[in-house]
Design an enzyme around this catalytic site. Structure first.
Site, PDB file in Angstrom:
ATOM      1  N   CYS A 268      17.353 -37.688 -37.636  1.00  0.00           N
ATOM      2  CA  CYS A 268      16.569 -36.455 -37.509  1.00  0.00           C
ATOM      3  C   CYS A 268      16.349 -35.737 -38.836  1.00  0.00           C
ATOM      4  O   CYS A 268      15.484 -34.869 -38.936  1.00  0.00           O
ATOM      5  CB  CYS A 268      17.237 -35.502 -36.515  1.00  0.00           C
ATOM      6  SG  CYS A 268      17.391 -36.182 -34.853  1.00  0.00           S
TER       7      CYS A 268
ATOM      8  N   HIS B  88      14.832 -28.393 -37.770  1.00  0.00           N
ATOM      9  CA  HIS B  88      14.668 -29.501 -36.832  1.00  0.00           C
ATOM     10  C   HIS B  88      14.755 -28.973 -35.405  1.00  0.00           C
ATOM     11  O   HIS B  88      15.697 -28.275 -35.040  1.00  0.00           O
ATOM     12  CB  HIS B  88      15.754 -30.543 -37.089  1.00  0.00           C
ATOM     13  CG  HIS B  88      15.906 -31.545 -35.996  1.00  0.00           C
ATOM     14  ND1 HIS B  88      14.836 -32.245 -35.485  1.00  0.00           N
ATOM     15  CD2 HIS B  88      17.001 -31.959 -35.303  1.00  0.00           C
ATOM     16  CE1 HIS B  88      15.269 -33.049 -34.528  1.00  0.00           C
ATOM     17  NE2 HIS B  88      16.573 -32.895 -34.395  1.00  0.00           N
TER      18      HIS B  88
ATOM     19  N   ASN C 178      12.966 -32.704 -28.592  1.00  0.00           N
ATOM     20  CA  ASN C 178      13.472 -33.244 -29.850  1.00  0.00           C
ATOM     21  C   ASN C 178      12.733 -34.530 -30.193  1.00  0.00           C
ATOM     22  O   ASN C 178      12.890 -35.537 -29.508  1.00  0.00           O
ATOM     23  CB  ASN C 178      14.977 -33.502 -29.720  1.00  0.00           C
ATOM     24  CG  ASN C 178      15.599 -34.071 -30.983  1.00  0.00           C
ATOM     25  OD1 ASN C 178      14.915 -34.451 -31.928  1.00  0.00           O
ATOM     26  ND2 ASN C 178      16.921 -34.145 -30.996  1.00  0.00           N
TER      27      ASN C 178
END
Length: 314
Positions: A111, A236, A266
């Site tokens: 990520c 993020h 996500n």
């Protein structure tokens, strides 16, 4: 040579999946929304190609910057879920864009991949080795999702986002801090046998808030900046509670914190560029400003950065 963002683009799969699709996991829309902030996400079709999303996002970024693909010699694609084991996405995307013999490679930092890639791109520009670099984050996390695991299935989505980084003499000099700690591998991983993500959500929450906050403070202090100097902060988009906790620790007001996890969930390395594209669409990014970024992912890897943007009205 000073690197700044001059173009942004994003592409999402057409299929929207609401929280109501996960009732088989003994959960509810109310529970998912309260715990994560997520209301829906996008899924790539099982026979879909991630390269198509990455290509569309890159084309939008180039168009927004008024730049021809043939004039860009470098492309970096951050991804953990490419269409092939090898070659990576970047080579195919570069060819389909019309970037003859471009330097093209994939970067795998989970990520945190987009922040890692952006740091690399800025270094190429500041060293004089490139005038512009295309940076893309693209993920099809549904390829490594256990649909029967409530702790991960409701969190993940697919998508791609891209930015064009170029030399802008009057922009503020970018700065990044990147780090990793392999001791955290058991907290979030996918092994080669099972090939699906496993996560200790409680521990990831604590580490993500701590590491993203500390990394952002380190970057700000190095540049003699304060949180108030940031026009927008994009972390993020893993969980709304994580993003808000980082914003609170940094003393950021709500108008400087961007959230879109409710709409896309996500998307790993794609989450920051997708958020930037949506922020631009919603008028949260004007023609010029200073952007704060932070990300945390499997590995564990994390990083933060500050970078200027110079966007036209195209």
């Amino acid at each position: 040579m000073t690197a700044a963002i001059v173009g942004i683009g994003a592409e999402l799969p057409p299929r929207t999946v609401p929280n109501s699709d996960f009732t088989h996991l003994d959960t509810s829309d109310e529970w998912i929304t309260k715990r994560t902030g997520i209301r829906e996400r996008r899924f790539l079709a099982p026979d879909g190609h991630l390269a198509d999303l990455a290509l569309a996002a890159c084309r939008q970024a180039l168009s927004a910057a008024g730049c021809a693909a043939r004039d860009v010699r470098h492309i970096v694609v951050a991804t953990t879920t490419p269409d092939r084991v090898t070659p990576g996405l970047a080579v195919e995307v570069a060819t389909r864009l019309g970037m003859p013999q471009a330097a093209a490679f994939d970067l795998h930092a989970a990520c945190a991949g987009f922040v890692y890639a952006l740091d690399h791109a800025a270094a190429l520009i500041e060293s004089g080795r490139a005038e512009a670099v295309l940076v893309c984050g693209a993920e099809a996390l549904t390829r490594i999702t256990d649909r029967d695991d409530r702790s991960t299935a409701v969190l993940l989505g697919d998508g791609a986002g891209a930015v064009l980084l170029a030399d802008v003499p009057d922009a503020p000099r970018p700065r990044f801090f990147l780090a990793s700690d392999g001791e955290g591998i058991p907290l979030l991983y996918a092994d080669r046998h099972e090939r699906v993500l496993r996560m200790d959500g409680r521990e990831i929450f604590v580490h993500a808030v701590e590491k993203m906050t500390a990394a952002t403070r380190r970057v700000l202090e190095h540049q003699a900046l304060k949180s108030d100097d940031l026009d927008l902060f994009v972390a993020h988009q893993a969980n709304a509670r994580i993003v808000r906790a980082v914003g609170k620790e940094l003393g950021l007001s709500d108008d400087r914190l961007f959230l879109n996890v409710d709409r896309v969930a996500n998307t790993s390395s794609a989450s920051i560029p997708v958020a930037l594209a949506q922020a631009r669409h919603e008028g949260r990014l004007g023609g010029t400003g200073l952007l704060g970024l932070a990300a945390f992912g499997a590995g564990v890897t994390w990083g933060a950065g500050v970078v200027g943007w110079r966007l036209g009205d195209r």
